[in-house]
Design an enzyme around this catalytic site. Sequence first.
Site, PDB file in Angstrom:
ATOM      1  N   GLU A   7       0.724  -1.284  -0.083  1.00 57.21           N
ATOM      2  CA  GLU A   7       0.191   0.271   0.561  1.00 57.21           C
ATOM      3  C   GLU A   7       0.949   1.392   0.303  1.00 57.21           C
ATOM      4  O   GLU A   7       0.372   2.255  -0.595  1.00 57.21           O
ATOM      5  CB  GLU A   7      -1.716   0.018   1.301  1.00 57.21           C
ATOM      6  CG  GLU A   7      -2.271   1.146   0.965  1.00 57.21           C
ATOM      7  CD  GLU A   7      -2.947   0.998   1.771  1.00 57.21           C
ATOM      8  OE1 GLU A   7      -3.793   2.068   2.589  1.00 57.21           O
ATOM      9  OE2 GLU A   7      -4.126  -0.794   2.010  1.00 57.21           O
ATOM     10  N   ASP A 103      -2.972  -3.157   3.255  1.00 57.49           N
ATOM     11  CA  ASP A 103      -3.260  -3.576   4.187  1.00 57.49           C
ATOM     12  C   ASP A 103      -3.950  -4.895   4.016  1.00 57.49           C
ATOM     13  O   ASP A 103      -5.115  -4.575   3.841  1.00 57.49           O
ATOM     14  CB  ASP A 103      -3.780  -2.145   4.681  1.00 57.49           C
ATOM     15  CG  ASP A 103      -2.656  -1.622   5.323  1.00 57.49           C
ATOM     16  OD1 ASP A 103      -1.284  -1.291   5.318  1.00 57.49           O
ATOM     17  OD2 ASP A 103      -3.056  -0.074   6.051  1.00 57.49           O
ATOM     18  N   TYR A 300      -1.557  -5.004  13.859  1.00 56.11           N
ATOM     19  CA  TYR A 300      -2.147  -3.707  13.219  1.00 56.11           C
ATOM     20  C   TYR A 300      -3.191  -3.228  13.631  1.00 56.11           C
ATOM     21  O   TYR A 300      -4.028  -3.986  14.693  1.00 56.11           O
ATOM     22  CB  TYR A 300      -3.175  -4.945  12.075  1.00 56.11           C
ATOM     23  CG  TYR A 300      -3.751  -4.521  10.819  1.00 56.11           C
ATOM     24  CD1 TYR A 300      -3.249  -3.452   9.388  1.00 56.11           C
ATOM     25  CD2 TYR A 300      -5.461  -4.645  11.295  1.00 56.11           C
ATOM     26  CE1 TYR A 300      -3.830  -2.933   8.670  1.00 56.11           C
ATOM     27  CE2 TYR A 300      -5.954  -3.592   9.779  1.00 56.11           C
ATOM     28  CZ  TYR A 300      -5.001  -2.843   8.669  1.00 56.11           C
ATOM     29  OH  TYR A 300      -6.348  -2.713   7.755  1.00 56.11           O
TER      30      TYR A 300
END
Length: 357
Positions: A7, A103, A300
Amino acid sequence: MKLVICEKPSVGAAVAAALGVTGRKDGYIEGNGYLISWCIGHLVQLSEAAAYGEQYKKWSYDSLPILPQEWQYTVATDKGKQFKILKDLMHRADVSEVVNACDAGREGELIFRFVYHQAGCKKPFTRLWISSMENEAIRSGFDNLKDGREYDALYHSALCRAKADWLIGINATRLFSCLYGKTLNVGRVQTPTLKMLVDRDAAITGFQKETYYHVRLTLPGAEAASAKICAADEASRLKAACEASAAVCTSLVKEKKTIAPPKLFDLTSLQREANRIYGYTAKQTLDLAQALYEKKLLTYPRTDSAFLTDDMGETATGIIKVLCEKLSFMEGADFSPEIAKVLNSKKVSDHHAIIPT
């Protein structure tokens, strides 16, 4: 050769380091059977209204509503170079597979799919789904790549969100701007949220004070009080009745309560605590957590779970041991963490709770 699409450049660099890929090129890194490149956020997006006809270039009431039959997509004007690099890499003859390493969430899925479709790529793709940017987690993720089509529902969810934002934002913004003669931005999320703030502000502004009464008994070592009583005469009657009587304690109950420690953080609870303690906005907390994730210090952050998966007991124990060594008040303490209470795979959907690495 596998083409890995991340990303952001920082994530691409982290993936390259974990896989031992060192050959830096213009817009990608090559080596060890991998090409690693990145999107720089949203490279491709839904086209503006003007793309659907000359009549939509000028904002007018008569042209509404704008309801595309065939959706069009546009490469962001300032990111054309990186899109061309990705497109050329996708169509390289020696690339047999594309890996979606954006992601591991709804928006990451959308970013990759938009680029994949806009580039006209037909090659098979797999999905890297990880919750930590540590080298070991990245390598483990590449050992367990998923079939990209398993995430079609996630992509369609993200696409639905994007189209809903477009339809409401474009049509409602133009409608109210034309009706009131000035730009009034309307959004699927921002407008209902603003309405809640306006309603709350109106309730505060229009608040009317009301007199009420409590009847209190002042006792040695204790106090008793009635509920709110609106009528003064009713409070006076209760007060008079109490003054003419003796108070008798008929029972005394003592309870020992155990308060459980707070659960692990999901994104919402982390944002709430960061606001309470530091005054951070929700976006500030997310941006900081995302930065820490990319620096391999947090797992995350975009998660709605407060639990870890059942197989993470050893990981949790190790992290707690490290943290306890950093806390002076834990020195010499006889402490055995109850890890089982934070492990529950059934309550983990896409990602587990946010923890330090």
